[in-house]
Motif scaffolding. Structure first.
Motif, mmCIF file in Angstrom:
data_model
loop_
_atom_site.group_PDB
_atom_site.id
_atom_site.type_symbol
_atom_site.label_atom_id
_atom_site.label_comp_id
_atom_site.label_asym_id
_atom_site.label_seq_id
_atom_site.Cartn_x
_atom_site.Cartn_y
_atom_site.Cartn_z
ATOM 1 N N GLU A 1 0.921 -0.967 0.176
ATOM 2 C CA GLU A 1 -0.102 -0.148 -0.268
ATOM 3 C C GLU A 1 0.947 1.325 -0.073
ATOM 4 O O GLU A 1 0.595 2.022 -1.066
ATOM 5 N N VAL A 2 1.852 1.119 0.358
ATOM 6 C CA VAL A 2 2.548 2.523 0.620
ATOM 7 C C VAL A 2 3.691 2.369 -0.227
ATOM 8 O O VAL A 2 3.493 3.565 -1.018
ATOM 9 N N ILE A 3 4.134 1.604 -1.497
ATOM 10 C CA ILE A 3 4.775 1.851 -2.596
ATOM 11 C C ILE A 3 3.434 2.084 -3.475
ATOM 12 O O ILE A 3 4.362 3.344 -4.400
ATOM 13 N N ALA B 1 10.521 -4.455 7.071
ATOM 14 C CA ALA B 1 11.644 -4.941 7.021
ATOM 15 C C ALA B 1 11.171 -5.863 5.864
ATOM 16 O O ALA B 1 12.474 -6.824 4.925
ATOM 17 N N GLU B 2 10.002 -5.953 4.646
ATOM 18 C CA GLU B 2 10.304 -6.199 3.778
ATOM 19 C C GLU B 2 11.460 -5.896 2.396
ATOM 20 O O GLU B 2 11.501 -4.806 2.217
ATOM 21 N N GLY B 3 11.134 -7.195 1.539
ATOM 22 C CA GLY B 3 12.299 -6.241 0.141
ATOM 23 C C GLY B 3 11.688 -4.872 -0.721
ATOM 24 O O GLY B 3 12.810 -4.648 -0.895
ATOM 25 N N ILE B 4 10.762 -5.198 -0.257
ATOM 26 C CA ILE B 4 10.343 -4.489 -1.607
ATOM 27 C C ILE B 4 10.687 -3.544 -0.739
ATOM 28 O O ILE B 4 10.464 -2.151 -2.090
ATOM 29 N N MET B 5 10.752 -3.374 0.025
ATOM 30 C CA MET B 5 10.533 -0.980 1.145
ATOM 31 C C MET B 5 12.329 -0.791 0.939
ATOM 32 O O MET B 5 12.257 0.277 0.835
#
Length: 773
Positions: free
Chosen positions: A551-553, A591-595
């Motif tokens: 959602e943030v991305i 901690a997610e890689g997409i972040m």
């Protein structure tokens, strides 16, 4: 027929209110709105209401024909002024009003003209959007949606120019840009306007009072007790009003870099030979001398009160006739200066408003320091347990338990705040600031905020080394990093995004009060009220974190694309605010890689009662019983994770693994808010600090807790190329208004008060504005 002194010596207060703009932050209803203004003396009956004396429309309102109906009006029944009705259709809508209203306040029942305060009242009137025509005004008059009152203290009544933002309440979140300007005037002059000052040269001749001046000091000492002090007090008040008004005119002129044409004032002063010692002492030997040097020569110099003492002696020695001449002369001078200011304000209203707003923002920390306590602490080294090789025996265990109760940090913090709250109840608050009655009506019931700056002695670039907690702030702006592949454009701007994450079984609008306060301090932010986990907070926190990251991305990409159409993107400042387990969800998302590409743009992190260390050492037995029921009968997965029962091996639990993730290291500012009254989240867990019980726990549980604590603090103490601030804020709410109920017994009241109150956030944000801009 004898004229009484009270008929000759009359003063009034003239209060000019400039209403610049109505900005809709978060009104729940579309419709017609109107601002109603009235004022009165404090502690007097309704017969002492202020009377509207003049209305000046600076600019035509920026409203279309379908957005405005009617005109402003004055109600003779309650002496109130109402702006023209305007229509609100959407959030963050601006209505430019640009109107000045001047009220006249006759003397109150008090003898001293400055012994009482003035209450200024703003009302937000509402009517349905369907209303139109003759019925609209009747509907507006019948519905007062919200009220915001201010108190102008006695010290400010001699003269004041101040910004005064009107916010109404949590359910009617708006910003009305208002400035207040007031002066003490001679009765009969206030409320009128003249282009020039016409003063006869014989207004105050020295020969008229020469007999009363000779040996005045010796004679006055014997006359003070028998003299009628009211005329003397009024002359002194006019002197103070004149000096304050002259000084403020000069300050405003310099501040906005606009010269004031004082030629008429100087010529009028030269026409009057100021040979009177009292006027020389208080007004300067010549007006040109006062104005040409850029600061008053005599009127503000007061060496240990000697000039004031001399003035008082001289005034008390004068006859009533001579006092009256001085009174008339001063009344004319103040009247001329006041009209000069009003003309100057009309020509430079926006610049003056900007200057006063900036001055107001700087003064907030000083005013609100009544409810804020500051301290500095050093970042601790790695925490260790007591160091005993074997668990203590029963007798030792009992002594340890007693010691822990005596030194419980939550209880000590609550006692500290309560003692300060009692001291506030004893205070007599009387300053020159306009007092917001949302706060000052009952100061002892306002939240106490104890701010602890944690000094990171391990980082050479520590922000805190350059921060003076009491005297000032750190750098007001921090340059951002250039995005990869971007060339320095001529027109570029930062994208500032704040993400708000609700807690367990929460709603995406839970944090709207904090959002509104952030918008007030920085209207340029883009905000995301996270909805992706609404009604989905009972499952796996890992899945919640993944949904939030996506959602943030998506939100960031949307805003970046929009910005790129009008300007070049210079930098991203990505901030997060979380409540309760919303803090754990957002840390999981980070901690997610997409972040990963966005981690270096992390800016400010505000944690509202977040259980960062889980519930290993929760002392609230009632709340623990509720957690047990959720795990036992509903098998709520996130509760297993919060209590570290999701895996038999504590070092394989979700929380232990999360503590090893670099979720805090990249933030430039970290603020942890907690409350000792909050029974839903352990005090030490919200503050990421040592729990005394854990330091005496020799089981694997104690070891795992200390490892998690050190893992989190290692991220905060890690050296950084950017300046970093780390604060713990202990908020003590006044919960007496709620009484004894189930929520207060289980500790839920304070936990929810973080969402239902915004005063603590207002204190924090305006005390440290650089963190939120």
């Amino acid at each position: 027929m004898k004229i009484e002194p009270e008929d000759m010596f009359k003063t009034v207060q003239e209060v000019a209110i400039y209403v610049h703009r109505f900005h809709n932050l978060d009104l729940f209803q579309q419709g017609w709105y109107q601002i109603k203004i009235s004022m009165k003396w404090e502690n007097d009956d309704n017969s002492s209401l202020g009377t509207p004396a003049r209305v000046v429309q600076y600019e035509a309102p920026n409203l279309g024909c379908d957005e405005i109906y009617g005109v402003w009006r004055i109600n003779d029944r309650d002496n109130s002024f109402s702006t023209q009705p305007f229509q609100i259709k959407y959030a963050r809508q601006d209505i430019l009003l640009s109107i000045l209203i001047s009220f006249i306040l006759s003397p109150s029942k008090h003898e001293d003209p400055c012994a009482s305060a003035v209450i200024l009242k703003f009302e937000l009137m509402y009517a349905s959007i369907l209303e139109i025509g003759c019925d609209l005004q009747a509907s507006l008059d019948a519905c007062s949606a919200a009220i915001h009152e201010f108190r102008i203290p006695p010290k400010a009544l001699m003269g004041l120019h101040s910004y005064c933002p009107v916010h109404f309440d949590a359910f009617h979140a708006v910003l009305v840009d208002v400035s207040i300007h007031l002066s003490l005037q001679k009765a009969g002059k206030a409320g009128s306007h003249t282009p020039a000052l016409n003063v006869s040269s014989d207004t105050c001749k020295a020969e008229d009072v020469a007999g009363g001046i000779i040996n005045a000091s010796d004679q006055a000492l014997g006359q003070v007790a028998s003299a009628d002090t009211k005329p003397v007090l009024l002359v002194k008040a006019l002197l103070d009003s004149h000096n304050t008004l002259l000084e403020d005119l000069q300050k405003l002129s310099v501040a906005i870099n606009q010269a004031i044409d004082m030629s008429e004032f100087i010529s009028g002063m030269d026409a009057i030979k100021l040979s009177h010692p009292i006027l020389q002492v208080n007004l300067g030997t010549t007006s040109g001398e006062v104005l040409e040097q850029g600061k008053p020569q005599n009127c503000f110099e007061n060496a240990e009160g000697s000039l004031d003492f001399r003035r008082d002696l001289l005034l008390c020695s004068l006859s009533e006739e001579n006092l009256m001449k001085i009174f008339d002369f001063l009344g004319n001078k103040v009247f001329f200066l006041w009209n000069m200011f009003l003309n100057f304000h009309r020509a430079n209203s926006r610049k003056i408003l900007t200057y006063l707003r900036n001055a107001w923002a700087k003064d907030r920390r000083a005013e609100w320091s009544i409810w804020m306590l500051y301290s500095k602490l050093e970042m601790p080294y790695h925490y260790l347990n007591s160091g005993l090789e074997e668990p203590p025996h029963n007798g030792v265990h009992e002594r340890v338990s007693s010691l822990l109760k005596l030194n419980d940090p939550a209880q000590l913090a609550a006692m500290h705040a309560e003692l300060h709250r009692r001291s506030i109840a004893q205070m007599k608050i009387n300053n020159r600031f306009i007092q917001d009655m949302h706060i000052f009506r009952d100061p002892s019931h306002i939240p106490i905020v104890i701010v602890e700056h944690i000094m990171n002695t391990f980082s050479e670039n520590s922000y805190l080394k350059n921060v003076d907690l009491i005297g000032g702030h750190g750098p007001s702006s921090i340059s951002g990093k250039q995005l990869p592949g971007a060339s320095p454009p001529q027109q570029s701007r930062d994208l500032k995004v704040v993400v708000f994450v609700h807690g367990f079984q929460g709603h995406h609008l839970d944090l709207r009060l904090i959002r509104n306060q952030w918008l007030l301090i920085d209207p340029k932010i883009e905000f995301l009220m996270s909805e992706v986990n609404q009604e989905r907070t009972s499952g796996d926190i890992r899945e919640m974190g993944q949904r939030l990251a996506q959602e943030v991305i998506a939100f960031l990409k949307k805003k970046m694309d929009k910005l790129s159409r009008s300007a070049a993107l210079r930098d991203i400042k990505l901030s997060f605010v979380g409540h309760s387990i919303g803090n754990i969800i957002l840390r999981t998302a980070l901690a997610e890689g997409i972040m990963e590409p966005y981690l270096r743009h992390l800016y400010t992190y505000v944690s509202l009662s977040g259980p960062h260390l889980g519930y290993l050492y929760s002392s609230n037995s009632l709340f623990n019983s509720g957690l047990w029921l959720l795990k036992k009968f509903k098998n709520t997965q996130c509760i297993h994770q919060l209590t570290l029962t999701d895996n038999p091996d504590l070092q394989k639990t979700f929380f232990y693994k999360l503590s090893k993730q670099k979720t805090l290291e990249n933030f430039r500012h970290i603020i942890l808010l907690s409350s000792p009254q909050d029974g839903y989240v352990p005090y030490h867990s919200a503050r990421i600090e040592l729990c005394p019980a854990a330091s005496w726990d020799y089981s694997k549980r104690g070891k795992v807790f200390l490892e998690m604590l050190n893992n989190c603090l290692d991220q905060i103490r890690a050296p950084s190329s950017e300046q970093r601030v780390f604060m713990r804020c202990n908020v003590n709410f006044d919960t007496t208004a709620y009484g004894k109920n189930f929520n207060s017994i289980i500790g839920r009241t304070a936990h929810i008060e973080f969402l239902e109150s915004d005063i603590y956030a207002k204190f924090l944000m305006w005390s440290f504005p650089e963190i939120f801009q």
